[in-house]
Design an enzyme around this catalytic site. Structure first.
Site, short mmCIF file in Angstrom:
data_model
loop_
_atom_site.label_atom_id
_atom_site.label_comp_id
_atom_site.label_asym_id
_atom_site.label_seq_id
_atom_site.Cartn_x
_atom_site.Cartn_y
_atom_site.Cartn_z
CG ASN A 8 -43.27 54.45 21.32
OD1 ASN A 8 -43.70 55.49 21.83
ND2 ASN A 8 -43.12 54.30 20.02
CE1 TYR A 41 -48.20 55.65 18.50
CE2 TYR A 41 -46.99 55.60 20.58
CZ TYR A 41 -47.01 55.54 19.19
OH TYR A 41 -45.86 55.35 18.50
CB SER A 90 -60.03 52.61 30.96
OG SER A 90 -61.06 51.92 30.30
NE ARG A 113 -45.06 76.34 -21.89
CZ ARG A 113 -45.39 75.74 -23.02
NH1 ARG A 113 -46.54 76.02 -23.61
NH2 ARG A 113 -44.57 74.85 -23.57
C1 UD1 Z 1 -45.07 70.49 -28.66
C2 UD1 Z 1 -45.19 70.53 -30.20
C3 UD1 Z 1 -46.66 70.80 -30.54
C4 UD1 Z 1 -47.54 69.72 -29.95
C5 UD1 Z 1 -47.28 69.60 -28.43
C6 UD1 Z 1 -47.98 68.36 -27.90
C7 UD1 Z 1 -43.07 71.31 -31.09
C8 UD1 Z 1 -42.34 72.45 -31.65
N1 UD1 Z 1 -44.32 71.58 -30.72
O1 UD1 Z 1 -45.43 71.78 -28.16
O2 UD1 Z 1 -46.82 70.81 -31.97
O3 UD1 Z 1 -48.90 70.03 -30.20
O4 UD1 Z 1 -45.88 69.45 -28.14
O5 UD1 Z 1 -47.96 68.35 -26.51
O6 UD1 Z 1 -42.54 70.22 -31.04
N2 UD1 Z 1 -38.20 69.33 -25.18
C9 UD1 Z 1 -36.89 68.94 -25.16
N3 UD1 Z 1 -35.93 69.81 -25.59
C10 UD1 Z 1 -36.23 71.04 -26.06
C11 UD1 Z 1 -37.59 71.44 -26.08
C12 UD1 Z 1 -38.55 70.56 -25.63
O7 UD1 Z 1 -36.57 67.84 -24.74
O8 UD1 Z 1 -35.31 71.75 -26.45
C13 UD1 Z 1 -39.23 68.40 -24.70
C14 UD1 Z 1 -40.00 68.93 -23.49
O9 UD1 Z 1 -39.36 68.54 -22.28
C15 UD1 Z 1 -41.37 68.30 -23.66
C16 UD1 Z 1 -41.48 68.09 -25.18
O10 UD1 Z 1 -40.18 68.21 -25.70
O11 UD1 Z 1 -41.45 67.03 -23.03
C17 UD1 Z 1 -42.38 69.14 -25.83
O12 UD1 Z 1 -41.88 70.42 -25.51
P1 UD1 Z 1 -42.87 71.57 -25.05
O13 UD1 Z 1 -42.07 72.79 -24.82
O14 UD1 Z 1 -43.76 71.11 -23.98
O15 UD1 Z 1 -43.66 71.79 -26.42
P2 UD1 Z 1 -45.16 72.22 -26.61
O16 UD1 Z 1 -45.22 73.70 -26.56
O17 UD1 Z 1 -46.04 71.49 -25.69
MG MG Z 2 -45.72 70.45 -23.99
#
Ligand code: UD1
Ligand code: MG
Length: 466
Positions: A399, A379, A418, A22
């Protein structure tokens, strides 16, 4: 922040292996910056402030090098091969632990506004019940149409919130929900063994993802103790999923930082037009005028006036300095210096006490000695300028010969007329002078005067006949 939980057997896991699609960016989401720090540094700093030093960061094959480049050995890294969901990310994180700790605290890599106080409150809440398996940090009455919403059972006429029933993800809501809700901040405290056991049994969501949040309803169904601790402030729940949320989180952080400095005795004439990075330091009774940016590792002393329209990055400014409408980068400015308007200090500028740089003065990789004045456009590059020197309007240290850079040395109390061109390498001795428009191609000895194009030395004068 006191490391009050340092005695607890706890590991922090930060999940940051998501696609971050996103953001629509070539830069991995955890590397986008807020207030001068990469997003991934926020959860790490917050966990460290809570006394949790054993940290695992779950990374993707694509962002692993970039993230480890920022964090170094502050954490160990677990690679999630494909982003199958937050539960799978946590499972990957657990796999690199030599043993399962008593507590596992989980943060997302994209929630930079969570405060240490809230995590310590979450951990304390979790530990009130020895049977507790999972505690979720939630914010009541927060706006989060794309966040998980806490579902609670009806209370049947009783007071207070109903028992936790589960977490509903935005993707699974029948209708978009733009109202205020109790939202999941994405911060959790788990019993380590329970988590390690149950994480393997999380079912796929309707969209085919493994949601960490599914564990809430699973615990409820199994009769395991799970709670939502509704103690976070609404802004802590703000995640950074897209550029609009990045800007919104930046505005909240800016407000926090500005209020901190005002409480510490710094005047911000217009906080809405003042941008101070998290790692900046400012002394008491300094006044920051509008449209000023203090960024990176900048320090500003006491009783300074900075701005309006000043951009200062990675620079150290002493006490009682006045800097108007100028740009300073990787520079050092000692006490009682005046700069601007419209001057530019580039990396390596070192302006010593009580020096004065006026309009349109550019300085790079140079020492400007105590009390020296360069009042008007010039400068000064790769130069060493002594104390009490007068640099006339239009002076240029030439320089660069097209291939190499060379140094200019100007001695104490010299007078540079100057429009002098100092063709480096060249030196002007102590108390020496150049005439207006001189093009100085040879060293000017101490006390002598050089004039013309190319500059030639005037005969030595009797002392006192100048
Ligand atoms: C997630 C939560 C949501 C919460 C929100 C808070 C879940 C399913 N949803 O949603 O309930 O309100 O965070 O900000 O957990 N990530 C991984 N591996 C993956 C998917 C995600 O490491 O396979 C990491 C992402 O890099 C990120 C975090 O997990 O740092 C959250 O993932 P993101 O896709 O941002 O979830 P949200 O839609 O924000
Ligand atoms: Mg998130």
């Amino acid at each position: 922040m006191n490391a009050i939980n340092s005695g607890v057997d706890a590991v922090g896991i930060v999940i940051a292996a998501g696609r971050g699609s996103r953001m629509r960016s070539r830069i991995p989401k955890p590397l986008h910056t807020l207030a001068g720090r990469e997003l991934i540094r926020y959860p790490i700093a917050v966990l460290q402030a809570c006394g949790i030093s054993r940290l695992v960061v779950v990374v993707s094959p694509e962002n692993k090098d970039a993230i480890s480049g920022v964090l170094g050995n502050q954490a160990v890294y677990a690679v999630q091969a494909t982003p199958e969901g937050t539960a799978d990310a946590v499972a990957c994180g657990l796999r690199v632990l030599p043993e399962i700790p008593h507590l596992v605290v989980i943060l997302a890599g994209d929630t930079p506004l969570v405060r240490p106080e809230s995590i310590l409150g979450l951990m304390a809440n979790h530990q009130t019940d020895p049977a507790r398996r999972m505690t979720i940090l939630t914010a009541p009455d927060a706006y989060g149409p794309d966040l998980g919403h806490i579902k609670r059972a009806a209370r049947d006429g009783k007071d207070g919130p109903g028992d936790l029933a589960g977490i509903e993800e935005a993707a699974d809501r029948a209708e978009p929900d733009y109202g205020l809700a109790e939202v999941n901040t994405g911060v959790y405290c788990f019993d380590g063994s329970w988590l390690a056991d149950r994480i393997r049994t999380v079912p796929k969501s309707a969209g085919g993802e493994l949601y960490l949040t599914a564990l809430a309803a699973m615990a409820v169904d199994a009769g395991d103790a799970v709670e939502a601790a509704s103690i976070a402030m609404a802004d802590e729940a703000m995640g950074v999923n897209d550029r609009e949320q990045l800007a919104a989180a930046g505005a909240v952080l800016r407000d926090r930082v500005n209020r901190f400095w005002m409480a510490a005795g710094v005047t911000l004439v217009d906080p809405g037009a003042t941008y101070i990075d998290l790692d900046v330091q400012i002394g008491q009774d300094t006044v920051i005028q509008p449209n000023t940016m203090l960024t990176g590792a900048t320090t500003v002393g006491e009783e300074c006036e900075i701005g309006p329209n000043a951009c200062v990055s990675d620079s150290a400014i002493g006490d009682r300095c006045r800097i108007v409408a100028s740009t300073l980068e990787e520079s050092r400015v000692e006490d009682d210096v005046e700069i601007g308007p419209y001057s530019h200090l580039r990396p390596g500028a070192w302006i010593q006490a009580s020096a004065h740089l006026g309009n349109y003065v550019e300085v790079k990789n140079s020492r400007v000695g105590p009390g020296t004045a360069a009042g008007h456009f010039c400068y000064l590059g790769d130069s060493d300028i002594g104390d009490g020197v007068n640099i006339g309007a239009g002076t240029i240290t030439c320089n660069y010969d097209g291939v190499d850079k060379h140094q200019t040395v100007i001695g104490r109390r010299a007078f540079i007329g100057s429009d002098t061109m100092l063709v480096a390498p060249v030196s002007v001795g102590d108390g020496a002078a150049t005439g207006a428009g001189a093009v100085v191609t040879r060293d000017v000895p101490e006390g002598r005067r050089a004039v013309g194009v190319p500059a030639r030395l005037l005969p030595q004068q009797q002392s006192g006949s100048d």
